[in-house]
Enzyme design. Structure first.
Site, PDB file in Angstrom:
ATOM      1  N   LYS A  79     130.387  21.929 -33.124  1.00 55.01           N
ATOM      2  CA  LYS A  79     131.090  22.054 -31.834  1.00 55.01           C
ATOM      3  C   LYS A  79     132.556  21.629 -32.012  1.00 55.01           C
ATOM      4  CE  LYS A  79     129.432  17.465 -30.552  1.00 55.01           C
ATOM      5  NZ  LYS A  79     128.329  16.737 -29.899  1.00 55.01           N
TER       6      LYS A  79
ATOM      7  N   TYR B 179     161.123   4.857 -29.631  1.00 57.55           N
ATOM      8  CA  TYR B 179     161.076   4.706 -28.177  1.00 57.55           C
ATOM      9  C   TYR B 179     160.561   3.318 -27.779  1.00 57.55           C
ATOM     10  CZ  TYR B 179     161.591   9.775 -27.557  1.00 57.55           C
ATOM     11  OH  TYR B 179     162.047  11.064 -27.558  1.00 57.55           O
TER      12      TYR B 179
END
Ligand SMILES: *Cc1c(COP(=O)(O)O)cnc(C)c1O
Length: 353
Positions: free
Chosen positions: A34, A251
């Site tokens: 999956k 950042y």
């Protein structure tokens, strides 16, 4: 030259990991592919796992692709059908489907009584996610027996805690009590149960994460389980600079140097699937040597400490995970699990096999 990030999939490692499963059990193996084979890519992964007895996934379109690509194994839809329009495809492409809820039973009831359906009846033994309640089973079973299109039924359940000691006891007991009343093939085990609890193997095991070379256990490494890493996410240093003590990186200025440092910028960020919440200190390999990330991960870049790696420079190879750097270690540092990192590999990252 293009942006240097890439994910390389080691198909022989996939094959070896499947072989490791084979040595652990006499049950048939339903390879779980999956989520685009846990981020590894559907078709080449299935190809490498050709020796599996079946493939399990969610999307009926992917199941059809597998059939059309020539795979002859059992193909199981792990959540069954999502709408009645999918029902005819089951017979047309010989797809097995999980039956987990009354609304799916209603779709089956409305389906013409011909064709040949293979169903995996899911029972809720304590996960409380999908599956019929144990007391509903006798009625469901007799409905399935009466339906002329139903060819065979496998009884399945899924464990909530197979990765911890004693974690399957209650659910296994409930399942075995039920299964004793119905004579049909059984399927219970994910990777963790397969590795830790042979009593759960039944007729079909359903390994996922271990095939991709990662450990389902917090306290045992993939290497110790004899598993080989399959995906290597790599990139390169694209910029190098020296910073002074007191300077910050990236950042938010989350990392502050307490001495003069040499730092590098790697062409890999959260838009590639690298976890943004990986903190300073998350392990990374530069030229095969272990170092650490610095500061906040950006969309397209992250920074690494090159202070102890004088030979590292623009163009140096960086491994974000894979090979000598287990994805499980990176996941632990980012307070998540390898499943999430592998599945999150972004579509923009070129995959090579
Ligand atoms: C995803 C899944 C598996 C595989 O689990 P792993 O922990 O990756 O081995 C098995 N069974 C079901 C029902 C699943 O959804």
């Amino acid at each position: 030259m293009s942006r240097p990030i890439q994910a390389r999939i080691d198909l022989s490692a996939l094959e070896r990991n499947l072989h490791t499963v084979r040595r652990l059990t006499r049950a048939r193996i339903m390879a779980v592919i999956k989520a685009n084979a846990y981020g590894h890519g559907l078709l080449h992964t299935a190809e490498a796992l050709q020796a599996a007895d079946g493939f399990a996934l969610l999307n009926i379109g992917d199941a059809v692709r597998l059939r059309e690509a020539g795979f002859r194994q059992t193909i199981l839809l792990l959540e069954g059908v999502f709408g009645a329009e999918e029902m005819p495809l089951l017979a047309e492409y010989d797809l097995a489907a999980v039956l987990h809820s009354p609304h799916q039973l209603a779709m089956l009831d409305a389906y013409p009584r011909r064709g040949s359906l293979s169903l995996w009846l899911k029972v809720n033994t304590g996960m409380n996610r999908l599956g019929f309640e144990p007391q509903a089973l006798p009625a469901v079973m007799s409905q399935l027996k009466e339906h002329a299109a139903v060819r065979d039924v496998t009884l399945m359940t899924h464990f909530a805690n197979a990765d911890i000691a004693g974690g399957v006891a209650v659910q296994l007991e409930r399942f075995n009590t039920l299964a004793a009343a119905f004579n049909m093939p059984r399927s219970l085990a994910n990777s963790a149960a397969l590795l830790r609890y042979p009593a759960t193997h039944g007729d079909w095991v359903r390994p996922g994460i271990m095939l991709y070379g990662s450990s389902p256990f917090a306290e045992t490494s993939a290497r110790d389980l004899g598993l080989r890493p399959v995906m290597t996410l790599s990139s390169e240093i694209i910029s190098v600079r020296d910073i002074q003590s007191g300077e910050t990186v990236g950042y938010g200025g989350l990392f502050r140097a307490d001495r003069r440092m040499r730092i590098g910028v790697v062409a890999c960020g959260y838009a590639d699937g690298y976890p943004r919440h990986a903190p300073t200190g998350t392990p990374v390999l530069v030229n095969g040597q272990r170092t650490r990330t610095l500061g906040r991960v950006s969309m397209d870049m992250l920074s690494v400490d090159l202070s102890a790696l004088p030979d590292a420079d623009v163009g140096s190879r960086v491994v974000l995970w894979g090979g000598e750097l287990p994805v499980d270690e990176v996941a632990r540092s980012a307070e998540t699990i390898s499943y999430e990192l592998l599945c999150a590999l972004a579509a923009r990252v070129p995959v090579t096999v």
